[in-house]
Enzyme design. Structure first.
Site, PDB file in Angstrom:
ATOM      1  N   ASP A 109       0.868  -1.171   0.000  1.00 36.11           N
ATOM      2  CA  ASP A 109       0.000   0.000   0.000  1.00 36.11           C
ATOM      3  C   ASP A 109       0.905   1.221   0.000  1.00 36.11           C
ATOM      4  OD1 ASP A 109      -2.378   1.570   0.572  1.00 36.11           O
ATOM      5  OD2 ASP A 109      -3.168  -0.236   1.527  1.00 36.11           O
ATOM      6  N   ASP A 116      -3.116   4.606  -2.311  1.00 36.35           N
ATOM      7  CA  ASP A 116      -4.183   5.134  -1.469  1.00 36.35           C
ATOM      8  C   ASP A 116      -4.702   6.456  -2.046  1.00 36.35           C
ATOM      9  OD1 ASP A 116      -5.492   4.800   1.213  1.00 36.35           O
ATOM     10  OD2 ASP A 116      -4.619   6.785   1.544  1.00 36.35           O
ATOM     11  N   GLU A 139      -6.733   3.428  -5.748  1.00 35.92           N
ATOM     12  CA  GLU A 139      -7.975   3.461  -4.967  1.00 35.92           C
ATOM     13  C   GLU A 139      -8.840   4.566  -5.560  1.00 35.92           C
ATOM     14  OE1 GLU A 139      -9.767   3.877  -0.460  1.00 35.92           O
ATOM     15  OE2 GLU A 139      -8.126   5.156  -1.094  1.00 35.92           O
ATOM     16  N   HIS A 159     -11.094  -2.973   3.881  1.00 38.19           N
ATOM     17  CA  HIS A 159     -10.987  -2.591   5.283  1.00 38.19           C
ATOM     18  C   HIS A 159     -11.761  -1.316   5.600  1.00 38.19           C
ATOM     19  CE1 HIS A 159      -8.156  -0.280   3.035  1.00 38.19           C
ATOM     20  NE2 HIS A 159      -7.978   0.530   4.055  1.00 38.19           N
ATOM     21  N   ASP A 160     -12.396  -0.732   4.597  1.00 38.29           N
ATOM     22  CA  ASP A 160     -13.151   0.509   4.803  1.00 38.29           C
ATOM     23  C   ASP A 160     -14.659   0.308   4.690  1.00 38.29           C
ATOM     24  OD1 ASP A 160     -10.821   2.059   5.056  1.00 38.29           O
ATOM     25  OD2 ASP A 160     -10.670   2.304   2.884  1.00 38.29           O
TER      26      ASP A 160
HETATM   27  C1  NOJ Z   1      -8.107   5.158   2.236  1.00 44.85           C
HETATM   28  C2  NOJ Z   1      -7.812   3.987   3.115  1.00 44.85           C
HETATM   29  O1  NOJ Z   1      -8.307   2.836   2.519  1.00 44.85           O
HETATM   30  C3  NOJ Z   1      -8.443   4.287   4.458  1.00 44.85           C
HETATM   31  O2  NOJ Z   1      -8.391   3.180   5.315  1.00 44.85           O
HETATM   32  C4  NOJ Z   1      -7.759   5.475   5.058  1.00 44.85           C
HETATM   33  O3  NOJ Z   1      -8.388   5.829   6.268  1.00 44.85           O
HETATM   34  C5  NOJ Z   1      -7.813   6.664   4.100  1.00 44.85           C
HETATM   35  N1  NOJ Z   1      -7.452   6.291   2.772  1.00 44.85           N
HETATM   36  C6  NOJ Z   1      -6.856   7.720   4.547  1.00 44.85           C
HETATM   37  O4  NOJ Z   1      -5.555   7.308   4.259  1.00 44.85           O
END
Ligand code: NOJ
Length: 537
Positions: A101, A203, A265, A326-327
């Protein structure tokens, strides 16, 4: 017919590991790199070919690693550089690629670069971050909001300016208009690529550049009043055209190494998402496609989404699918446990590279997080919408067996998040023993994807299945078996007439792994929550 002319990231499957939650090896209740290495055989046996590890860099963990304080190091919490090198070697020895990442948009507020930048207006690193004078009345320079709640600006008393942060105030944004910032992050990328990693997931690539005129963002006329961040249209902080120059530079850097992959992302609608492939296919190999995460789980919504995405892919672009990360709340919770197998069949039979979030192979669901265990910063900041934006439930420890702490950590250790209640039945060891389990179903689907070239490269079409709850699609590749996938998103049985596709087919795999043989497509019985992959004869 084979897919031998395709790259590994086209034929394979990405498996995402959230390192805090995969396997603890040192008894601190937090997963680590030696833990991941210990579990590589599990990953290899799934048949996936790529591991993406969420950040494991030094970090004060304000956002659990997405606040990096050293781009070229390993957080001692996760192990040492030697542990990482060992993991990489062991993964490669098993034929697994490793993707890291990259979090280039912001650093930790404790990164030495920010500490310097913050120290003085004249510091050479001042311009590495986005600083701006207050308005006349002392308020923030504009109305930009933080994704995690509150303004996107924090005032620095000492130097009398605000700095910008799209997420927490502990995550100041780097200024990507500064050439030194670019060069420094690119060097960090080279550091890992030189070690032999196989690519990056970048990211928030869409947010790497912000409007240089700092214009206010307009109100969102369609705001539903729930999450304040959605009250504005983010036209000056997200997806502004200059971002593509960065994506191209990153891709050009990767091209200097053989056979690497760049994943972005990209939470965007199709017409904007596809731009991240680049006009000359010179940006991301795989801009993540998240629509099936964001949309309601029903057959017709998914059919429309898949049709539209598939049709939107520009020539030379390779699609991809993500059902969990994970989000976002886990797919087995969003869709319901009864749909978990349908979800995996869907993911693994679509046209494009699938990404599996750890635990989806056993049908893990969101864990219940008692209020005193809540860890996720946006949930702590905005408790009234924590149930929507809180991300702890999808980050609970991997469920390996039915021992205390589910084999994630030694018995008696306090794990960083509680293990989900269903671990005694939903775990790898139990499913290993059961030939009809989700785990064995997942493996069989992956094997089918390897055995049937049409599942990788075959064209996609979705004939009308004649039932609201059912989504059917074909995968067709000249010279290979033609496949028909029929997914029942509902709890009612159907008898379908799919004779417009063909008259007869054989069952390659069924969700329950309990159905085989030949079927008449003019009268195809489909049980509730059942999915079938059929070989057309
Ligand atoms: C995206 C990531 O997937 C997330 O987990 C993170 O909180 C935010 N970017 C900030 O880096």
């Amino acid at each position: 017919m084979t897919n031998s002319n395709l790259a590994w990231w086209q034929t394979g499957i990405v498996y995402q590991i959230y390192p805090r939650s995969y396997q603890d090896s040192n008894g601190d209740g937090i997963g680590d790199l030696p833990g991941i290495t210990r579990r590589l055989d599990h990953i290899a046996r799934l048949g996936v070919n790529t591991v993406w590890i969420s950040p494991m860099y030094p970090s004060p963990m304000a956002d659990f690693g997405y606040d990096v304080s050293d781009y070229c190091g390993i957080n001692p919490m996760f192990g040492t550089m030697a542990d990482f090198d060992h993991l990489l070697r062991e993964a490669h020895a098993r034929g697994l690629k490793v993707i890291l990442d990259l979090v280039p948009s912001h650093t930790s507020h404790l990164h030495p670069w920010f500490l310097e930048s913050q120290s003085h207006r004249e510091n050479p690193k001042r311009d590495w971050y986005i600083w701006h004078d207050p308005k006349q009345d002392g308020s923030p320079p504009n109305n930009w909001l933080s994704v995690f709640g509150g303004p996107a600006w924090t005032f620095d008393e000492k130097t009398g300016q605000y700095y910008m942060h799209s997420f927490l105030r502990e995550q100041p944004e780097l200024n990507w208009r500064n050439p030194q910032v670019r060069a420094t992050i690119y060097n960090a990328m080279r550091f890992w690529l030189d070690k032999g990693i196989d690519g990056f997931r970048v990211d928030v690539i869409t947010r790497m550049i912000k409007d240089d005129q700092f214009r206010d963002e307009p109100r969102n006329p369609n705001w539903n009043g729930v999450n304040p961040y959605d009250s504005l249209l983010h036209i000056y902080t997200k997806n502004i055209p200059e971002v593509h120059t960065i994506a191209r530079e990153m891709r050009a850097l990767l091209e200097q190494y053989p056979d690497r992959v760049l994943i972005g992302e990209t939470y965007l609608p199709n017409h904007e998402l596809v731009n991240y492939y680049g006009a000359q296919n010179d940006e991301c190999h795989l801009p993540f496609n998240f629509q099936c995460i964001l949309l309601p789980w029903n057959a017709q919504t998914m059919r429309r989404a898949v049709d539209a995405y598939d049709a939107s892919l520009p020539p030379g672009a390779w699609g991809n699918w993500v059902l969990g990360n994970h989000d976002q709340h886990r797919v087995a919770t969003r869709a319901g446990a009864t749909q978990a197998r349908v979800a995996n069949m869907f993911l693994l039979t679509l046209r494009g590279t699938p990404t599996t979030y750890y635990g989806e192979e056993i049908g893990m669901q969101d864990g219940a997080i008692p209020p005193e265990f809540v860890q996720d910063p946006p949930a702590l900041k905005q408790p009234s919408i924590a149930h929507i934006i809180g991300r702890d439930p999808e980050r609970t420890p991997m469920q390996w067996d039915d021992s205390p702490n589910a084999g994630f950590a030694r018995a008696g250790v306090r794990t960083w998040l509680p293990v989900a209640d269903n671990y005694t039945t939903c775990n790898v060891a139990a499913q290993e023993r059961d030939p009809g389990s989700m785990l064995n179903f997942y493996r069989a689907l992956v094997q089918l994807r390897k055995d049937e070239p049409a599942l990788i490269a075959g064209a996609y079409a979705s004939p009308d299945a004649g039932a609201e709850d059912v989504f059917a699609y074909t995968r067709t590749l000249p010279g290979a078996n033609r496949l028909l996938i029929v997914l029942n998103f509902g709890a009612h049985a159907h008898t379908l007439d799919l004779s417009r596709v063909a008259s007869r087919a054989t069952i390659a795999i069924a969700t329950g792994m309990n159905r085989t043989g030949e079927v008449d497509l003019a009268q195809l019985d489909l049980a509730p929550n059942q999915g079938l992959v059929l070989r057309i004869v």
